[in-house]
Write an enzyme that holds these catalytic residues in place. Structure first.
Site, PDB file in Angstrom:
ATOM      1  N   ARG A 492       0.828  -1.206   0.000  1.00  0.00           N
ATOM      2  CA  ARG A 492       0.000   0.000   0.000  1.00  0.00           C
ATOM      3  C   ARG A 492       0.862   1.255   0.000  1.00  0.00           C
ATOM      4  O   ARG A 492       1.938   1.287   0.607  1.00  0.00           O
ATOM      5  CB  ARG A 492      -0.826   0.083   1.290  1.00  0.00           C
ATOM      6  CG  ARG A 492      -2.015  -0.803   1.328  1.00  0.00           C
ATOM      7  CD  ARG A 492      -2.938  -0.325   2.455  1.00  0.00           C
ATOM      8  NE  ARG A 492      -3.844  -1.390   2.830  1.00  0.00           N
ATOM      9  CZ  ARG A 492      -3.578  -2.305   3.727  1.00  0.00           C
ATOM     10  NH1 ARG A 492      -2.442  -2.273   4.376  1.00  0.00           N
ATOM     11  NH2 ARG A 492      -4.442  -3.262   3.990  1.00  0.00           N
ATOM     12  N   SER A 552       8.209  -4.997   6.254  1.00  0.00           N
ATOM     13  CA  SER A 552       7.971  -6.101   7.204  1.00  0.00           C
ATOM     14  C   SER A 552       8.917  -7.268   7.005  1.00  0.00           C
ATOM     15  O   SER A 552       8.498  -8.395   6.716  1.00  0.00           O
ATOM     16  CB  SER A 552       6.534  -6.564   7.089  1.00  0.00           C
ATOM     17  OG  SER A 552       5.682  -5.450   7.132  1.00  0.00           O
ATOM     18  N   ASP A 606       6.312  -4.039  10.563  1.00  0.00           N
ATOM     19  CA  ASP A 606       4.843  -4.006  10.697  1.00  0.00           C
ATOM     20  C   ASP A 606       4.375  -4.209  12.140  1.00  0.00           C
ATOM     21  O   ASP A 606       3.356  -3.651  12.564  1.00  0.00           O
ATOM     22  CB  ASP A 606       4.148  -4.998   9.746  1.00  0.00           C
ATOM     23  CG  ASP A 606       4.681  -6.419   9.866  1.00  0.00           C
ATOM     24  OD1 ASP A 606       5.654  -6.640  10.628  1.00  0.00           O
ATOM     25  OD2 ASP A 606       4.125  -7.314   9.191  1.00  0.00           O
TER      26      ASP A 606
HETATM   27  C1  BG6 Z   1      -0.960  -5.040   8.509  1.00  0.00           C
HETATM   28  C2  BG6 Z   1       0.051  -4.363   7.628  1.00  0.00           C
HETATM   29  O1  BG6 Z   1      -0.686  -4.448   9.733  1.00  0.00           O
HETATM   30  O2  BG6 Z   1      -0.855  -6.408   8.693  1.00  0.00           O
HETATM   31  C3  BG6 Z   1       0.809  -5.291   6.718  1.00  0.00           C
HETATM   32  O3  BG6 Z   1      -0.405  -3.173   7.153  1.00  0.00           O
HETATM   33  C4  BG6 Z   1       1.274  -6.409   7.564  1.00  0.00           C
HETATM   34  O4  BG6 Z   1       1.815  -4.685   6.008  1.00  0.00           O
HETATM   35  C5  BG6 Z   1       0.003  -7.146   7.839  1.00  0.00           C
HETATM   36  O5  BG6 Z   1       2.338  -7.127   7.102  1.00  0.00           O
HETATM   37  C6  BG6 Z   1       0.127  -8.523   8.274  1.00  0.00           C
HETATM   38  O6  BG6 Z   1      -0.961  -9.112   7.671  1.00  0.00           O
HETATM   39  P1  BG6 Z   1      -0.982  -9.979   6.369  1.00  0.00           P
HETATM   40  O7  BG6 Z   1      -2.031 -10.989   6.687  1.00  0.00           O
HETATM   41  O8  BG6 Z   1      -1.383  -9.086   5.256  1.00  0.00           O
HETATM   42  O9  BG6 Z   1       0.362 -10.579   6.206  1.00  0.00           O
HETATM   43  C1  GLC Z   2       8.106 -12.056   8.844  1.00  0.00           C
HETATM   44  C2  GLC Z   2       9.085 -10.914   8.844  1.00  0.00           C
HETATM   45  C3  GLC Z   2       8.800  -9.961   9.974  1.00  0.00           C
HETATM   46  C4  GLC Z   2       7.370  -9.552   9.945  1.00  0.00           C
HETATM   47  C5  GLC Z   2       6.488 -10.749   9.967  1.00  0.00           C
HETATM   48  C6  GLC Z   2       5.017 -10.404   9.922  1.00  0.00           C
HETATM   49  O1  GLC Z   2       8.349 -12.823   9.939  1.00  0.00           O
HETATM   50  O2  GLC Z   2      10.393 -11.411   8.917  1.00  0.00           O
HETATM   51  O3  GLC Z   2       9.640  -8.854   9.898  1.00  0.00           O
HETATM   52  O4  GLC Z   2       7.097  -8.751  11.054  1.00  0.00           O
HETATM   53  O5  GLC Z   2       6.785 -11.575   8.885  1.00  0.00           O
HETATM   54  O6  GLC Z   2       4.668  -9.751   8.772  1.00  0.00           O
END
Ligand code: BG6
Ligand code: GLC
Ligand code: GLC
Length: 866
Positions: A492, A552, A606
């Site tokens: 996003r 993340s 994240d």
């Molecule tokens: C949200 C974030 O908080 O949750 C994402 O905006 C994050 O970037 C995510 O990684 C985790 O959820 P998913 O299910 O999309 O991996």
């Molecule tokens: C993976 C990434 C970590 C992130 C998590 C959740 O474990 O290494 O940085 O926080 O996924 O998205």
């Protein structure tokens, strides 16, 4: 029927509607040798059969069978004597069979009203049809039979299933074009069973699938309905029976009673001078002297007057020519009434079936069995004619049972034996997923140890990365910020306006797998293209707003705006990025694209974004948790415990990167062969072992590997491997969440799996559901053990007796799965009883959190400038 299905207690419903544990009609693939013991269907006889099921449609092997007469003294004696007699008959029969008697599996056809609590557990409610053995009512008849077989000691026989004769009749019906879903027996007694929707059977508390229900209509005794049709003969017969007042309906239909009814009528007419010139005989006046066989013969129009004459003479009567005709008339009247009453009851069952299915017209096959049906010439045709009259909307075909239901009992036994074996295999397969308290406490303790080591900079699978986030927002932040959010399901770009509240405009862009796994340049060029597109659409082109980057993946940060990517996770594998500063990679791409310089203020994991975003609402939020594509957590640690960051006072948010927990082998004890397969097939074998047991990217794959294994054992999909199931990633997290939803009936679970291209039965669907439950339960519990370690560490850091703390959570698995969140909370409560932990779901994603981190940084920078 409907009152009993609803579970109405008072007034007691007129029929019993007893659920059996038969949930599906036969496939036709059942095979093997089975011993069947029949007790109670046909008068005082007990039958033992050896039934061979070939598993091939239309290919039948004649069963071997032997009938034994049960002495009257045994029928009315002690229960133990009856079961000993049965065990004795069994071994006498088996002695004479030339086949191997290893591993014998027995189906017990026990035709009395019973409360069943399993395929092999059944408690006798009350004796009917001339049996009255003491000490059996209220007892499990399977156990009584097992005990007797053991006492006898001759053979080792496994009693696998118990069924009513109606069920045996239904299940033994040859597979035809339409399903046979009703079994009707008119033998010594009478009864029917049919396939009811489980959700309509209140006592079962089950909204999935169908179940065979034994109506036990013999005891139908609704005064309003039966009153007008009961005759003085019926009253006399009932009065003189072994069970006065009970089984009133059966006493008008069952073969045990038809002869007696005819006798009572004949004796009455003789006494009134209408028959036999007013003469009677001692035989005519004694109970039980006219049997069903006599009635059948006398009524048979082809039998001729001579035969009727002979039977009456045997009774000591001297019939005249007109007597013969009248006697034939009486027999016909008694039997016609029986057939018509039986038809009325059957019509009620059919219309129930039709309503239950919500169908306008019903096409159904009824299997019929029992001596009255089989040997009585007119009974079946009257029955069928009357059913057509009473249930014209039902298109019924009647199919006579071939060998008295023995085959059907063998079918149920085969299914029961198969199910029991499958269940054992399923349980064995899932056992390693069912973690007990000690195992979870050990995970918590190991996590705790790894945390401490990681913080000290010692070798540990937990990296415990400092994030340089030291404070949560205080509400005085203001301004417009850009944010990027990369690494979850969606990429996003966001515009975040922080005033007295937070306003977000965002757009989702896709990152194709080829880009995520291509070159680093390609990936960052793509990101910059998306930013430029967003800026243009928002009228922000040319502006350089402060930017927060939610990234993340594990990064070693040297400051808020510097993050060296340690390694990719979660299916990303773009080249030339690991070991690089992600902010630099972004800046280089901007130069390549000749775009306007971006002011990257903060790079944020994240988990941190989520914690900050929830922290804006609740100042007690000091933990961030993600359970989505991947899993991870961060929390506020005391700076004095963090090696490598100068300063001893205050706190800093630590990105644990707990997805990598166990990469040093410490989780080996819990890892199953399915985890190993998923790990091996991933793009980062040996890495992120904890994440691979918990997060959405992997749970579906674990389930798929288990299903492959169960198929290879023959437990699922009839042992047939499909191409579909071999396909990686067909099981998305979203399916797990859908399948496990409580509001889903089993047929909907089936539909989901069928949509995936997996054709399956209800039994298969139930097992798939159990597999999903075991996998997601373990995931939630492991995640809970991790959170427990974190909250306990915070509590001890602060030297508190009790800690109240909030956890900000995000991620598709956590949010969409129906039970995940409550299981996490329950596990935390169990493992960290001194912490009161509140879970807050983040609604705006981590992008908002990244903007807030940026806003705090800008505020602090301004302060320093001032
Ligand atoms: C949200 C974030 O908080 O949750 C994402 O905006 C994050 O970037 C995510 O990684 C985790 O959820 P998913 O299910 O999309 O991996
Ligand atoms: C993976 C990434 C970590 C992130 C998590 C959740 O474990 O290494 O940085 O926080 O996924 O998205
Ligand atoms: C009696 C029994 C019932 C059985 C029927 C036919 O009614 O109670 O269980 O099915 O007879 O044999």
């Amino acid at each position: 029927m409907e009152q009993a299905l609803r579970g109405q207690a008072s007034p007691a419903p007129a029929v019993r509607m007893l659920p059996t544990y038969v949930g599906s009609t036969p496939h036709g693939t059942e095979q093997g040798d089975f011993v069947v013991l029949e007790l109670g269907a046909t008068g005082a006889s007990l039958r033992v059969l050896w039934v061979t099921l070939t598993g091939i449609e239309g290919h039948r092997v004649e069963p071997r069978s032997q009938e034994f007469v049960i002495p009257q003294a045994v029928m009315l004696g002690a229960g133990q004597q009856l079961f000993d007699f049965a065990a004795h008959c069994l071994s006498e029969f088996l002695d004479a069979q030339p086949m191997s008697k290893q591993g014998l599996q027995l189906g017990f056809s026990f035709s009395f009203p019973c409360h069943q609590t399993g395929l092999d557990r059944s408690t006798l409610i009350s004796w009917t049809k001339g049996f009255r053995c003491s000490g059996v009512e209220g007892q499990d008849v399977v156990q009584l039979l097992r005990d007797a077989i053991q006492r006898h000691g001759a053979y080792n026989i496994d009693v696998v299933a118990v069924v009513n004769d109606t069920v045996g009749t239904m299940m033994g019906c040859e597979l035809g074009a339409r399903p046979c879903e009703v079994g009707l027996v008119v033998d010594t007694g009478t009864n029917a069973c049919y396939m009811e929707e489980a959700r309509h059977v209140a006592v079962l508390d089950e909204d999935r699938g169908r179940v065979c229900v034994s109506v036990e209509w013999g005891s139908f005794s609704d005064a309003g309905a039966l009153g007008p049709v009961l005759t003085t003969f019926d009253h006399t017969l009932d009065h003189e029976s072994l069970n006065p007042g009970a089984q009133r309906f059966e006493k008008m239909i069952g073969g045990l009673y038809l002869g007696e009814l005819v006798r009572l009528v004949l004796a009455h007419l003789a006494r009134r001078g209408v028959l036999f010139g007013g003469g009677t005989s001692p035989a005519l006046l004694s109970r039980g002297s006219i049997l069903l066989e006599h009635v059948a013969e006398m009524e048979d129009p082809s039998a001729g007057a001579a035969r009727v004459h002979a039977i009456l003479q045997d009774l000591g009567l001297s019939p005249g020519a007109s007597d013969v005709e009248l006697v034939q008339h009486v027999c016909a009247a008694v039997c016609t009434r029986a057939a018509q009453l039986c038809a009325a009851a059957l019509a009620a069952v059919l219309s129930r079936l039709q309503h239950g299915r919500e169908q306008q017209t019903l096409q159904v096959a009824v299997a019929t069995g029992g001596r009255v049906c089989e040997r009585h010439p007119r009974f079946c045709s009257i029955l069928q004619g009357t059913v057509m009259l009473l249930a014209p909307e039902c298109d019924v075909s009647f199919i006579p049972s071939v060998d008295g239901g023995g085959r059907g009992v063998a079918m149920v036994t085969a299914v029961a034996a198969r199910l029991a074996a499958h269940r054992r295999l399923l349980e064995e397969t899932l056992a390693p997923f069912r973690l007990n308290h000690d195992q979870l406490a050990a995970v918590q303790a190991q996590m705790r140890k790894a945390m401490v080591k990681g913080l000290r900079g010692e070798a540990s699978s937990l990296r415990m990365l400092p994030t340089f986030v030291r404070a949560t927002p205080d509400g005085s932040e203001r301004g417009d910020f850009l944010a990027l959010d990369l690494g979850g399901t969606n990429f996003r770009v966001l515009l975040v306006r922080v005033t007295t509240g937070v306003q977000i405009t965002s757009q989702i862009y896709s990152i194709p797998e080829s880009v995520a796994q291509g070159s680093g340049k390609q990936l960052f060029d793509h990101i910059v293209d998306c930013i430029m597109d967003f800026q243009q659409k928002q009228g922000l082109s040319g502006q350089s707003l402060p930017l927060g980057f939610t990234f993340s993946f594990p990064c070693r940060q040297l400051g808020l705006d510097q993050g060296i990517l340690l390694n990719w996770t979660k299916g990303f594998n773009a080249s030339d990025c690991e070991g690089q500063d992600v902010v630099n990679l972004l800046r280089e791409a901007i130069t390549r694209r000749q775009a306007v310089e971006l002011n990257v203020v903060a790079i944020v994991n994240d988990t941190v974004g989520t914690m900050m975003s929830c922290g804006y609402e609740d100042p007690r939020c000091e933990i961030g948790l993600i359970v989505g594509t991947g899993t991870n957590a961060c929390y506020m640690e005391e700076l004095r415990n963090v090696a490598g960051v100068p300063g001893d006072s205050g706190r800093m948010c630590i990105n644990m990167e707990w997805g990598a927990f166990g990469d040093d082998g410490s989780l080996a004890m819990l890892s199953t062969c399915f985890d190993a397969s998923v790990d091996q097939a991933s793009i980062n074998p040996g890495k992120q072992r904890f994440e691979k047991m918990i997060s959405g990217m992997y749970l579906g794959e674990i389930v798929r590997h288990i299903l492959l294994h169960l198929t290879s054992l023959g437990v699922l999909f009839r042992g047939q491997q499909t191409q579909r199931l071999q396909t990686r990633d067909i099981f998305k997290t979203k399916f797990l969440s859908e399948i496990e939803s409580d509001s889903l009936a089993l047929r909907q679970v089936r539909a989901i799996l069928e949509d995936l291209g997996l054709p399956l039965t209800s039994d298969d669907a139930l097992m798939v559901l159990e597999v999903c439950q075991a996998v997601s339960q373990r995931a939630a519990q492991l995640c809970g053990a991790g959170v427990a370690a974190v909250v306990e560490k915070i509590r001890e850091n602060r030297g508190l007796e009790k800690l109240a703390v909030s956890v900000g959570v995000d991620g598709t698995l956590y949010k969409l799965h129906p039970h995940f969140s409550s299981l996490v909370a329950a596990t935390v409560q169990e493992l960290a009883p001194r912490c009161v932990v509140t879970f807050l779901q983040s609604e705006d994603g981590s992008g908002k959190g990244a903007a807030l981190v940026t806003a705090v940084a800008c505020r602090l920078a301004q302060l320093t400038r001032v």
